[in-house]
Design a protein around this motif. Structure first.
Motif, PDB file in Angstrom:
ATOM      1  N   ARG A   1      31.884 -56.072 -12.259  1.00 57.42           N
ATOM      2  CA  ARG A   1      31.636 -56.503 -13.643  1.00 57.42           C
ATOM      3  C   ARG A   1      30.783 -55.482 -14.379  1.00 57.42           C
ATOM      4  O   ARG A   1      31.050 -55.139 -15.538  1.00 57.42           O
ATOM      5  CB  ARG A   1      30.946 -57.869 -13.660  1.00 57.42           C
ATOM      6  CG  ARG A   1      31.860 -59.029 -13.366  1.00 57.42           C
ATOM      7  CD  ARG A   1      31.196 -60.364 -13.683  1.00 57.42           C
ATOM      8  NE  ARG A   1      29.967 -60.578 -12.955  1.00 57.42           N
ATOM      9  CZ  ARG A   1      29.852 -61.274 -11.832  1.00 57.42           C
ATOM     10  NH1 ARG A   1      30.924 -61.823 -11.289  1.00 57.42           N
ATOM     11  NH2 ARG A   1      28.687 -61.424 -11.249  1.00 57.42           N
TER      12      ARG A   1
ATOM     13  N   ALA B   1      32.816 -52.409 -15.210  1.00 56.11           N
ATOM     14  CA  ALA B   1      33.723 -52.687 -16.325  1.00 56.11           C
ATOM     15  C   ALA B   1      32.960 -52.713 -17.647  1.00 56.11           C
ATOM     16  O   ALA B   1      33.408 -52.140 -18.647  1.00 56.11           O
ATOM     17  CB  ALA B   1      34.444 -54.012 -16.099  1.00 56.11           C
TER      18      ALA B   1
ATOM     19  N   VAL C   1      38.221 -58.868 -14.788  1.00 55.37           N
ATOM     20  CA  VAL C   1      37.805 -58.015 -13.666  1.00 55.37           C
ATOM     21  C   VAL C   1      37.177 -58.877 -12.581  1.00 55.37           C
ATOM     22  O   VAL C   1      37.504 -58.760 -11.396  1.00 55.37           O
ATOM     23  CB  VAL C   1      36.826 -56.913 -14.135  1.00 55.37           C
ATOM     24  CG1 VAL C   1      36.087 -56.282 -12.951  1.00 55.37           C
ATOM     25  CG2 VAL C   1      37.553 -55.860 -14.942  1.00 55.37           C
TER      26      VAL C   1
ATOM     27  N   LEU D   1      39.365 -50.848  -8.000  1.00 58.00           N
ATOM     28  CA  LEU D   1      39.445 -51.258  -9.401  1.00 58.00           C
ATOM     29  C   LEU D   1      39.787 -50.038 -10.243  1.00 58.00           C
ATOM     30  O   LEU D   1      39.149 -49.000 -10.114  1.00 58.00           O
ATOM     31  CB  LEU D   1      38.097 -51.842  -9.846  1.00 58.00           C
ATOM     32  CG  LEU D   1      37.914 -52.106 -11.342  1.00 58.00           C
ATOM     33  CD1 LEU D   1      38.885 -53.175 -11.834  1.00 58.00           C
ATOM     34  CD2 LEU D   1      36.469 -52.518 -11.618  1.00 58.00           C
TER      35      LEU D   1
ATOM     36  N   LEU E   1      40.502 -49.048 -14.381  1.00 58.50           N
ATOM     37  CA  LEU E   1      40.424 -49.477 -15.775  1.00 58.50           C
ATOM     38  C   LEU E   1      41.008 -48.377 -16.642  1.00 58.50           C
ATOM     39  O   LEU E   1      40.736 -47.201 -16.415  1.00 58.50           O
ATOM     40  CB  LEU E   1      38.972 -49.720 -16.178  1.00 58.50           C
ATOM     41  CG  LEU E   1      38.221 -50.753 -15.340  1.00 58.50           C
ATOM     42  CD1 LEU E   1      36.724 -50.635 -15.578  1.00 58.50           C
ATOM     43  CD2 LEU E   1      38.723 -52.141 -15.662  1.00 58.50           C
TER      44      LEU E   1
ATOM     45  N   VAL F   1      43.469 -53.576 -16.760  1.00 59.91           N
ATOM     46  CA  VAL F   1      42.672 -53.814 -15.559  1.00 59.91           C
ATOM     47  C   VAL F   1      43.655 -53.875 -14.392  1.00 59.91           C
ATOM     48  O   VAL F   1      44.615 -54.648 -14.445  1.00 59.91           O
ATOM     49  CB  VAL F   1      41.892 -55.147 -15.656  1.00 59.91           C
ATOM     50  CG1 VAL F   1      41.147 -55.427 -14.359  1.00 59.91           C
ATOM     51  CG2 VAL F   1      40.953 -55.138 -16.837  1.00 59.91           C
TER      52      VAL F   1
ATOM     53  N   VAL G   1      43.788 -53.988 -10.028  1.00 63.15           N
ATOM     54  CA  VAL G   1      43.047 -54.133  -8.774  1.00 63.15           C
ATOM     55  C   VAL G   1      44.042 -54.011  -7.619  1.00 63.15           C
ATOM     56  O   VAL G   1      45.011 -54.764  -7.547  1.00 63.15           O
ATOM     57  CB  VAL G   1      42.293 -55.478  -8.706  1.00 63.15           C
ATOM     58  CG1 VAL G   1      41.613 -55.645  -7.358  1.00 63.15           C
ATOM     59  CG2 VAL G   1      41.278 -55.577  -9.836  1.00 63.15           C
TER      60      VAL G   1
END
Length: 130
Positions: A21, A24, A48, A65, A67, A76, A78
């Protein structure tokens, strides 16, 4: 286009989701021309959080992750080592076993996708308004 990739994190890290988090949020705050609307940023951080939580809980315990910022959207993505796709299920209102995250991600995103990787595992991605 701005992109950022965050390396694999293991489930053994008690701060893995919080770290995702934070990463992001920093990525989104650094974007310029156009900047990200605060409400859109909050939505992206929530997505996220949900996707990383699902990767850790159901996807084999590690994730990567990624972005990316496009002119009108935030992407986003993953990656995790499990080939099993997320599924819609009835949320558990009493037992605390979840069921809320994937439906929420699908409601918040313009589009979602699950892509199986040839080497194994999958990528779960969400395209969000910027």
């Amino acid at each position: 286009m701005n992109t950022m990739c965050v390396g694999a994190t293991t489930i053994r890290s008690p701060t893995a989701v919080a770290d995702a988090r934070e990463t992001a949020r920093a990525f989104l705050e650094a974007l310029r021309q156009p900047t990200v609307d605060p409400e859109a940023a909050d939505t992206a951080v929530l997505v996220v959080s949900e996707l990383v939580t699902n990767a850790l809980r159901h996807g084999g315990g590690t994730y990567t992750l990624r972005l990316a910022a496009h002119p009108d959207t935030i992407e986003v993505a993953v990656d995790d080592p499990s080939s099993q796709a997320p599924r819609m299920r009835t949320p558990d209102l009493n037992g605390g076993t979840g069921g809320f995250g994937w439906p929420m991600v699908n409601r918040l995103a313009r589009a979602t996708a699950v892509t199986r990787q040839p080497s194994g595992g999958k990528t779960v991605s969400a395209l969000l308004a910027r």
